[in-house]
Scaffold this active site. Structure first.
Site, short mmCIF file in Angstrom:
data_model
loop_
_atom_site.label_atom_id
_atom_site.label_comp_id
_atom_site.label_asym_id
_atom_site.label_seq_id
_atom_site.Cartn_x
_atom_site.Cartn_y
_atom_site.Cartn_z
N GLU A 53 -0.99 -9.13 3.71
CA GLU A 53 -0.71 -9.46 5.12
C GLU A 53 -1.96 -9.44 6.00
O GLU A 53 -1.93 -9.86 7.16
CB GLU A 53 0.33 -8.48 5.68
CG GLU A 53 -0.21 -7.17 6.22
CD GLU A 53 -0.77 -6.18 5.19
OE1 GLU A 53 -1.14 -5.07 5.59
OE2 GLU A 53 -0.83 -6.51 3.99
N CYS A 58 0.85 -1.19 0.00
CA CYS A 58 0.00 0.00 0.00
C CYS A 58 0.89 1.25 0.00
O CYS A 58 1.54 1.53 -1.00
CB CYS A 58 -0.98 -0.05 1.17
SG CYS A 58 -2.37 1.10 1.02
N HIS A 97 -3.36 -5.63 0.29
CA HIS A 97 -2.85 -6.02 1.60
C HIS A 97 -2.79 -7.53 1.74
O HIS A 97 -3.69 -8.15 2.32
CB HIS A 97 -3.73 -5.42 2.71
CG HIS A 97 -3.55 -3.95 2.89
ND1 HIS A 97 -2.59 -3.41 3.71
CD2 HIS A 97 -4.21 -2.91 2.32
CE1 HIS A 97 -2.67 -2.08 3.65
NE2 HIS A 97 -3.64 -1.75 2.82
#
Length: 250
Positions: free
Chosen positions: A187, A95, A185
């Site tokens: 993660e 990001c 994202h």
């Protein structure tokens, strides 16, 4: 302080906001021999002058990559990104981190640009992904969680364009042999959506957190497999480059 030892491979992780941690990537990297060393920059943690770890990971945040007035640690973080590119130290930007990689390498980033994306989003792999060390042989249309209103608007010259989505062209790219940036994202789990700001979502015309969560939960099993693979491959790149030349295979 550099925390590496003769038997440890570490990744310096720059966290830029609360709730924006390394998430499930922490365990996935550790599984493949890379230990995260996290700097809570948003809480005043000192960003080092030199990149002395085996890898750099820059996480997301609400700032633009050059919003130094509101995030005074960003110049030091950009300096680490430059070092990673110069030294060919493996880097992964998520990001804000991906936007920073693009900008530092000569691309462009714009604030509040294009259509905002929130929640689980269908991505599409591009031809350059076929031979990419991290994104090869993945599902053609994986899903990933998005939470952005800013965007990369031009890739650096020579960058490999790997992934796009319906509303955001530059979802994933690689600069040089070992620096990757993504807008999404990998993660993040669906559970994190429950903490998102409802007013912010409404302001940008997004569905409620409950609606976004339900969709993300449906997509999560397959997405987890995909992004675990990418995290493991990044860790493998890191450990391979960290090995002494005489120990490298092949």
């Amino acid at each position: 302080m550099d925390t590496r030892t003769a038997t440890a491979t570490t990744a310096l992780v720059i966290q830029n906001q609360g709730g924006g941690g390394l998430g499930r990537w922490a365990a996935w990297l550790t599984e493949r021999g890379v230990t995260p060393h996290i700097v809570l920059a948003h809480e005043g943690g000192a960003v080092p002058d030199r990149l002395e770890h085996s890898a750099l990971i820059v996480l997301g945040g609400v700032y633009l990559p050059d919003d130094d007035a509101n995030a005074p640690w960003l110049p030091a973080t950009r300096n680490l990104v430059r070092q990673a590119l110069t030294d060919v130290t493996p880097m992964f930007g998520i990001c804000l981190g991906g936007q920073m990689l693009a900008q530092v390498a000569g691309g462009e980033v714009r604030g509040s640009h294009g259509t905002p994306e929130f929640g689980s989003t269908r991505l599409s792999l591009l031809p350059d992904a076929v031979s990419d060390p991290l994104f090869r042989d993945l599902p053609e249309h994986p899903h990933a969680i998005q939470n952005h209103v800013d965007a990369v608007t031009a890739l650096p010259a020579g960058a490999h364009w790997l992934i796009h989505s319906e509303h955001c062209p530059y979802q994933g790219f690689r600069v040089g042999p070992a620096a990757w940036g993504v807008q999404f994202h990998p993660e993040t789990t669906a559970e994190r959506i429950t903490g998102w700001n409802r007013d912010r979502l409404t302001r940008h015309g997004a569905p409620t957190p409950e609606t976004l969560l339900a969709q993300a939960l449906r997509d999560e099993p397959a997405a987890t497999d995909t992004w675990r693979t990418v995290a493991h491959r990044f860790a493998d790149v890191v450990t391979a480059r960290a090995e002494p030349p005489g120990a490298r295979r092949g």
